[in-house]
Design a protein around this motif. Structure first.
Motif, PDB file in Angstrom:
ATOM      1  N   MET A  10      14.950 117.055  73.381  1.00  0.00           N
ATOM      2  CA  MET A  10      14.232 116.580  74.571  1.00  0.00           C
ATOM      3  C   MET A  10      13.059 117.513  74.885  1.00  0.00           C
ATOM      4  SD  MET A  10      15.365 113.718  75.743  1.00  0.00           S
ATOM      5  CE  MET A  10      14.779 113.652  77.421  1.00  0.00           C
ATOM      6  N   ILE A  11      13.297 118.808  74.792  1.00  0.00           N
ATOM      7  CA  ILE A  11      12.218 119.769  75.033  1.00  0.00           C
ATOM      8  C   ILE A  11      11.106 119.576  74.005  1.00  0.00           C
ATOM      9  CG2 ILE A  11      11.633 122.238  74.980  1.00  0.00           C
ATOM     10  CD1 ILE A  11      14.506 122.704  76.168  1.00  0.00           C
ATOM     11  N   LYS A  12      11.492 119.420  72.746  1.00  0.00           N
ATOM     12  CA  LYS A  12      10.498 119.210  71.683  1.00  0.00           C
ATOM     13  C   LYS A  12       9.691 117.933  71.937  1.00  0.00           C
ATOM     14  CE  LYS A  12      10.057 118.595  66.696  1.00  0.00           C
ATOM     15  NZ  LYS A  12      10.772 118.473  65.419  1.00  0.00           N
ATOM     16  N   ALA A  13      10.372 116.854  72.290  1.00  0.00           N
ATOM     17  CA  ALA A  13       9.697 115.578  72.543  1.00  0.00           C
ATOM     18  C   ALA A  13       8.747 115.695  73.730  1.00  0.00           C
ATOM     19  CB  ALA A  13      10.717 114.472  72.786  1.00  0.00           C
ATOM     20  N   SER A  17       4.733 115.204  73.626  1.00  0.00           N
ATOM     21  CA  SER A  17       4.122 114.197  74.502  1.00  0.00           C
ATOM     22  C   SER A  17       3.116 114.800  75.489  1.00  0.00           C
ATOM     23  CB  SER A  17       5.203 113.444  75.286  1.00  0.00           C
ATOM     24  OG  SER A  17       5.742 114.267  76.305  1.00  0.00           O
ATOM     25  N   GLY A  18       3.064 116.123  75.531  1.00  0.00           N
ATOM     26  CA  GLY A  18       2.151 116.783  76.452  1.00  0.00           C
ATOM     27  C   GLY A  18       2.720 116.993  77.840  1.00  0.00           C
ATOM     28  N   ARG A  19       4.033 116.858  77.968  1.00  0.00           N
ATOM     29  CA  ARG A  19       4.690 117.052  79.262  1.00  0.00           C
ATOM     30  C   ARG A  19       5.509 118.334  79.251  1.00  0.00           C
ATOM     31  NH1 ARG A  19       5.052 111.509  78.080  1.00  0.00           N
ATOM     32  NH2 ARG A  19       4.126 110.199  79.679  1.00  0.00           N
ATOM     33  N   ASP A  20       5.736 118.884  80.423  1.00  0.00           N
ATOM     34  CA  ASP A  20       6.558 120.078  80.553  1.00  0.00           C
ATOM     35  C   ASP A  20       7.988 119.640  80.836  1.00  0.00           C
ATOM     36  OD1 ASP A  20       7.782 122.492  81.133  1.00  0.00           O
ATOM     37  OD2 ASP A  20       6.125 123.214  82.349  1.00  0.00           O
ATOM     38  N   ALA A  21       8.899 120.050  79.981  1.00  0.00           N
ATOM     39  CA  ALA A  21      10.301 119.664  80.139  1.00  0.00           C
ATOM     40  C   ALA A  21      10.983 120.411  81.280  1.00  0.00           C
ATOM     41  CB  ALA A  21      11.062 119.912  78.837  1.00  0.00           C
ATOM     42  N   SER A  22      10.443 121.545  81.660  1.00  0.00           N
ATOM     43  CA  SER A  22      11.063 122.367  82.706  1.00  0.00           C
ATOM     44  C   SER A  22      10.012 122.865  83.697  1.00  0.00           C
ATOM     45  CB  SER A  22      11.785 123.559  82.073  1.00  0.00           C
ATOM     46  OG  SER A  22      12.786 123.133  81.186  1.00  0.00           O
ATOM     47  N   PRO A  23       9.539 121.993  84.569  1.00  0.00           N
ATOM     48  CA  PRO A  23       8.491 122.415  85.508  1.00  0.00           C
ATOM     49  C   PRO A  23       9.010 123.257  86.672  1.00  0.00           C
ATOM     50  CG  PRO A  23       9.096 120.145  85.931  1.00  0.00           C
ATOM     51  CD  PRO A  23       9.852 120.583  84.701  1.00  0.00           C
ATOM     52  N   GLY A  24      10.305 123.315  86.848  1.00  0.00           N
ATOM     53  CA  GLY A  24      10.888 124.011  87.990  1.00  0.00           C
ATOM     54  C   GLY A  24      10.364 125.408  88.239  1.00  0.00           C
ATOM     55  N   PRO A  25      10.316 126.282  87.223  1.00  0.00           N
ATOM     56  CA  PRO A  25       9.847 127.651  87.468  1.00  0.00           C
ATOM     57  C   PRO A  25       8.400 127.743  87.965  1.00  0.00           C
ATOM     58  CG  PRO A  25      11.083 127.556  85.420  1.00  0.00           C
ATOM     59  CD  PRO A  25      10.891 126.133  85.883  1.00  0.00           C
ATOM     60  N   ILE A  75      15.848 107.485  78.935  1.00  0.00           N
ATOM     61  CA  ILE A  75      14.924 108.602  78.737  1.00  0.00           C
ATOM     62  C   ILE A  75      14.915 109.070  77.287  1.00  0.00           C
ATOM     63  CG2 ILE A  75      15.003 109.378  81.131  1.00  0.00           C
ATOM     64  CD1 ILE A  75      16.857 111.639  80.253  1.00  0.00           C
ATOM     65  N   THR A  76      16.063 108.984  76.633  1.00  0.00           N
ATOM     66  CA  THR A  76      16.120 109.428  75.239  1.00  0.00           C
ATOM     67  C   THR A  76      15.385 108.456  74.325  1.00  0.00           C
ATOM     68  OG1 THR A  76      18.261 110.461  75.704  1.00  0.00           O
ATOM     69  CG2 THR A  76      17.661 110.170  73.395  1.00  0.00           C
ATOM     70  N   LEU A  77      15.621 107.166  74.521  1.00  0.00           N
ATOM     71  CA  LEU A  77      14.928 106.173  73.687  1.00  0.00           C
ATOM     72  C   LEU A  77      13.419 106.337  73.772  1.00  0.00           C
ATOM     73  CD1 LEU A  77      16.860 102.821  74.132  1.00  0.00           C
ATOM     74  CD2 LEU A  77      16.242 103.901  71.973  1.00  0.00           C
ATOM     75  N   ALA A  78      12.914 106.460  74.977  1.00  0.00           N
ATOM     76  CA  ALA A  78      11.465 106.563  75.170  1.00  0.00           C
ATOM     77  C   ALA A  78      10.902 107.769  74.433  1.00  0.00           C
ATOM     78  CB  ALA A  78      11.139 106.639  76.659  1.00  0.00           C
ATOM     79  N   LEU A  79      11.473 108.922  74.650  1.00  0.00           N
ATOM     80  CA  LEU A  79      10.915 110.139  74.067  1.00  0.00           C
ATOM     81  C   LEU A  79      11.180 110.263  72.564  1.00  0.00           C
ATOM     82  CD1 LEU A  79      11.636 112.628  76.965  1.00  0.00           C
ATOM     83  CD2 LEU A  79       9.401 111.906  76.147  1.00  0.00           C
ATOM     84  N   PHE A  80      12.395 109.957  72.128  1.00  0.00           N
ATOM     85  CA  PHE A  80      12.718 110.133  70.715  1.00  0.00           C
ATOM     86  C   PHE A  80      11.989 109.132  69.824  1.00  0.00           C
ATOM     87  CE2 PHE A  80      16.938 112.651  70.525  1.00  0.00           C
ATOM     88  CZ  PHE A  80      16.536 113.476  71.548  1.00  0.00           C
TER      89      PHE A  80
END
Length: 113
Positions: A10-13, A17-25, A75-80
Protein backbone atom coordinates in the motif's frame (compact mmCIF):
# COMPACT_ATOMS: atom_id res chain seq x y z
CA UNK A 1 2.80 -12.29 6.99
CA UNK A 2 0.19 -11.11 4.44
CA UNK A 3 -0.89 -8.10 6.53
CA UNK A 4 2.66 -6.73 6.67
CA UNK A 5 3.11 -7.38 2.94
CA UNK A 6 -0.19 -5.58 2.25
CA UNK A 7 0.94 -2.59 4.31
CA UNK A 8 4.27 -2.34 2.46
CA UNK A 9 2.55 -2.69 -0.92
CA UNK A 10 0.00 0.00 0.00
CA UNK A 11 2.84 2.38 0.83
CA UNK A 12 4.57 1.53 -2.45
CA UNK A 13 1.35 2.04 -4.44
CA UNK A 14 0.77 5.41 -2.76
CA UNK A 15 4.30 6.53 -3.61
CA UNK A 16 3.87 5.43 -7.24
CA UNK A 17 0.54 7.28 -7.39
CA UNK A 18 2.09 10.45 -6.00
CA UNK A 19 0.21 10.29 -2.70
CA UNK A 20 1.54 10.19 0.84
CA UNK A 21 0.52 7.00 2.60
CA UNK A 22 1.18 8.48 6.04
CA UNK A 23 0.36 12.19 6.16
CA UNK A 24 -0.23 12.17 9.92
CA UNK A 25 3.26 13.28 11.01
CA UNK A 26 2.98 16.36 8.77
CA UNK A 27 -0.49 17.53 9.88
CA UNK A 28 0.59 19.72 12.80
CA UNK A 29 3.08 21.58 10.60
CA UNK A 30 0.55 22.01 7.82
CA UNK A 31 -2.03 23.39 10.24
CA UNK A 32 0.53 25.82 11.69
CA UNK A 33 1.61 26.83 8.18
CA UNK A 34 -2.03 27.65 7.45
CA UNK A 35 -1.89 30.22 10.25
CA UNK A 36 -3.26 28.42 13.28
CA UNK A 37 -1.43 28.99 16.56
CA UNK A 38 -1.11 27.01 19.79
CA UNK A 39 -1.68 23.78 17.90
CA UNK A 40 -1.58 20.78 20.20
CA UNK A 41 -0.81 17.36 18.78
CA UNK A 42 -1.85 14.20 20.58
CA UNK A 43 -1.08 10.75 19.23
CA UNK A 44 -3.28 7.83 20.20
CA UNK A 45 -2.77 4.12 19.51
CA UNK A 46 -5.64 2.79 17.41
CA UNK A 47 -5.91 -1.01 17.47
CA UNK A 48 -7.33 -3.15 14.70
CA UNK A 49 -9.23 -6.02 16.26
CA UNK A 50 -10.44 -7.00 19.69
CA UNK A 51 -7.07 -8.04 21.09
CA UNK A 52 -6.58 -5.17 23.60
CA UNK A 53 -7.35 -5.91 27.23
CA UNK A 54 -8.55 -2.36 27.89
CA UNK A 55 -12.34 -2.22 27.40
CA UNK A 56 -12.33 1.11 25.52
CA UNK A 57 -9.47 0.07 23.21
CA UNK A 58 -11.16 -3.28 22.61
CA UNK A 59 -14.35 -1.50 21.50
CA UNK A 60 -12.40 0.91 19.30
CA UNK A 61 -10.50 -2.03 17.82
CA UNK A 62 -13.74 -3.86 17.01
CA UNK A 63 -15.11 -0.88 15.10
CA UNK A 64 -11.79 -0.32 13.38
CA UNK A 65 -11.62 -3.99 12.32
CA UNK A 66 -15.14 -3.76 10.90
CA UNK A 67 -14.40 -0.66 8.83
CA UNK A 68 -11.05 -2.09 7.70
CA UNK A 69 -12.65 -5.31 6.49
CA UNK A 70 -15.44 -3.40 4.75
CA UNK A 71 -13.16 -1.08 2.78
CA UNK A 72 -10.16 -3.36 2.27
CA UNK A 73 -11.17 -4.58 -1.18
CA UNK A 74 -12.02 -1.17 -2.60
CA UNK A 75 -8.86 0.66 -1.59
CA UNK A 76 -6.63 -2.28 -2.45
CA UNK A 77 -8.17 -2.90 -5.86
CA UNK A 78 -7.80 0.74 -6.85
CA UNK A 79 -4.17 1.10 -5.84
CA UNK A 80 -2.85 -2.35 -6.71
CA UNK A 81 -4.44 -2.57 -10.17
CA UNK A 82 -3.78 1.04 -11.20
CA UNK A 83 -0.28 1.50 -9.82
CA UNK A 84 1.26 -1.93 -9.15
CA UNK A 85 -0.01 -3.81 -12.19
CA UNK A 86 -1.92 -6.50 -10.32
CA UNK A 87 -5.01 -8.13 -11.79
CA UNK A 88 -8.30 -8.04 -9.91
CA UNK A 89 -8.10 -11.79 -9.40
CA UNK A 90 -4.61 -11.52 -7.86
CA UNK A 91 -5.93 -8.90 -5.43
CA UNK A 92 -8.95 -11.03 -4.45
CA UNK A 93 -6.77 -14.06 -3.71
CA UNK A 94 -4.22 -12.02 -1.75
CA UNK A 95 -6.87 -10.30 0.36
CA UNK A 96 -8.18 -13.65 1.59
CA UNK A 97 -5.01 -14.05 3.65
CA UNK A 98 -4.91 -10.38 4.65
CA UNK A 99 -8.41 -10.74 6.11
CA UNK A 100 -7.30 -13.81 8.07
CA UNK A 101 -4.43 -11.82 9.56
CA UNK A 102 -6.72 -8.91 10.46
CA UNK A 103 -9.05 -11.30 12.30
CA UNK A 104 -6.23 -13.15 14.07
CA UNK A 105 -6.18 -12.08 17.76
CA UNK A 106 -2.52 -13.13 18.00
CA UNK A 107 -1.60 -10.34 15.58
CA UNK A 108 -1.78 -7.05 17.45
CA UNK A 109 -2.24 -4.69 14.52
CA UNK A 110 -2.28 -1.04 15.51
CA UNK A 111 -1.50 2.39 14.11
CA UNK A 112 -1.27 5.89 15.51
CA UNK A 113 -4.16 8.25 15.13
Amino acid sequence: MPLAKWDNLMIKACVVSGRDASPGPMLKGLIEKAGFVNVKEEIFPFPIGMWPKDKKLKEMGAYNLFQRLENLEGITLALFTRFLGWTSQEVFVFLTDVRKDLKNPKIHACYNL
